[in-house]
Design a protein around this motif. Structure first.
Motif, PDB file in Angstrom:
ATOM      1  N   LEU A  78      -4.276   0.131  -8.636  1.00 54.87           N
ATOM      2  CA  LEU A  78      -3.020   0.360  -9.352  1.00 54.87           C
ATOM      3  C   LEU A  78      -2.160  -0.881  -9.124  1.00 54.87           C
ATOM      4  CD1 LEU A  78      -3.565   3.689  -8.172  1.00 54.87           C
ATOM      5  CD2 LEU A  78      -2.234   3.634 -10.269  1.00 54.87           C
ATOM      6  N   ARG A 136       0.845  -1.186   0.000  1.00 53.27           N
ATOM      7  CA  ARG A 136       0.000   0.000   0.000  1.00 53.27           C
ATOM      8  C   ARG A 136       0.881   1.236   0.000  1.00 53.27           C
ATOM      9  NH1 ARG A 136      -3.347  -0.374   5.428  1.00 53.27           N
ATOM     10  NH2 ARG A 136      -3.759   1.792   4.992  1.00 53.27           N
ATOM     11  N   VAL A 154      -8.716   5.668   0.953  1.00 51.38           N
ATOM     12  CA  VAL A 154      -7.641   4.789   0.492  1.00 51.38           C
ATOM     13  C   VAL A 154      -7.651   3.482   1.277  1.00 51.38           C
ATOM     14  CG1 VAL A 154      -6.154   6.652  -0.318  1.00 51.38           C
ATOM     15  CG2 VAL A 154      -5.908   5.853   2.012  1.00 51.38           C
ATOM     16  N   ASP A 161      -7.392   0.256  -3.689  1.00 47.35           N
ATOM     17  CA  ASP A 161      -6.362   1.277  -3.491  1.00 47.35           C
ATOM     18  C   ASP A 161      -6.952   2.670  -3.287  1.00 47.35           C
ATOM     19  OD1 ASP A 161      -4.377  -0.671  -3.800  1.00 47.35           O
ATOM     20  OD2 ASP A 161      -4.328  -0.387  -5.967  1.00 47.35           O
ATOM     21  N   ARG A 198      -2.903   9.823  -6.306  1.00 46.67           N
ATOM     22  CA  ARG A 198      -3.698  10.445  -5.245  1.00 46.67           C
ATOM     23  C   ARG A 198      -3.400  11.929  -5.134  1.00 46.67           C
ATOM     24  NH1 ARG A 198      -2.501   5.790  -1.051  1.00 46.67           N
ATOM     25  NH2 ARG A 198      -1.445   7.498  -0.003  1.00 46.67           N
ATOM     26  N   GLU A 210       1.199  -0.143 -12.860  1.00 45.41           N
ATOM     27  CA  GLU A 210       2.086   0.790 -12.170  1.00 45.41           C
ATOM     28  C   GLU A 210       2.912   1.636 -13.139  1.00 45.41           C
ATOM     29  OE1 GLU A 210       5.104  -1.081  -9.771  1.00 45.41           O
ATOM     30  OE2 GLU A 210       5.573  -2.527 -11.330  1.00 45.41           O
ATOM     31  N   GLU A 269       0.616   4.892  -6.578  1.00 52.18           N
ATOM     32  CA  GLU A 269      -0.623   5.230  -5.871  1.00 52.18           C
ATOM     33  C   GLU A 269      -0.559   6.646  -5.315  1.00 52.18           C
ATOM     34  OE1 GLU A 269      -1.681   2.432  -2.779  1.00 52.18           O
ATOM     35  OE2 GLU A 269      -1.180   0.746  -4.080  1.00 52.18           O
ATOM     36  N   SER A 320       1.034   8.772 -14.335  1.00 47.75           N
ATOM     37  CA  SER A 320       0.144   9.195 -13.255  1.00 47.75           C
ATOM     38  C   SER A 320      -0.894  10.206 -13.735  1.00 47.75           C
ATOM     39  CB  SER A 320       0.949   9.812 -12.115  1.00 47.75           C
ATOM     40  OG  SER A 320       1.865   8.889 -11.611  1.00 47.75           O
TER      41      SER A 320
END
Length: 129
Positions: free
Chosen positions: A53, A7, A28, A41, A16, A105, A12, A109
């Protein structure tokens, strides 16, 4: 394997931050309803949008997944179970009326955040939340 981050990974956190900067509020690492030991996630609970993700190695990315040579049969079985669990989780959430978004991943982003924002916006306008 206990040292692997499950996590708050860099992808991520990056997504975010972009979502938060755009004014979106979310939760989350929320548990998947009726499925123990599984978490989402990024969650937009009011509009039922779940964002995952997925790491390329652990979730079997078609572009970047690698196959360990040592103990290959064990790893293949482990990674196949991960992918089956992902499909099961997605189907379960979809059956409950959730929009499920899965990203790798390695995806940018900014692109991920834009797609998530569009889905949340669509759900807000379509569902009149």
């Amino acid at each position: 394997m206990s040292r692997q981050t499950s996590r708050d990974t860099a992808p991520e956190v990056a997504v975010r931050k972009l979502l938060h900067a755009s004014g979106y509020r979310y939760r989350v690492n929320v548990r998947v309803p009726d499925m123990p030991r599984r978490t989402i996630d990024i969650v937009f609970p009011r509009v039922k949008v779940a964002v995952f993700l997925d790491g390329c190695f652990w979730h079997g990315c078609p572009q970047h997944a690698t196959q360990p040579k040592a103990n290959a049969a064990w790893w293949r079985e482990k990674l196949d179970r991960n992918m089956a669990r992902d499909r099961e989780t997605t189907e379960h959430l979809a059956d409950l009326g959730w929009i499920v978004l899965r990203f790798w991943e390695h995806e940018a982003s900014g692109t991920v955040a834009d797609q998530v924002a569009a889905a949340v916006h669509r759900q807000k306008t379509d569902g009149a939340v």
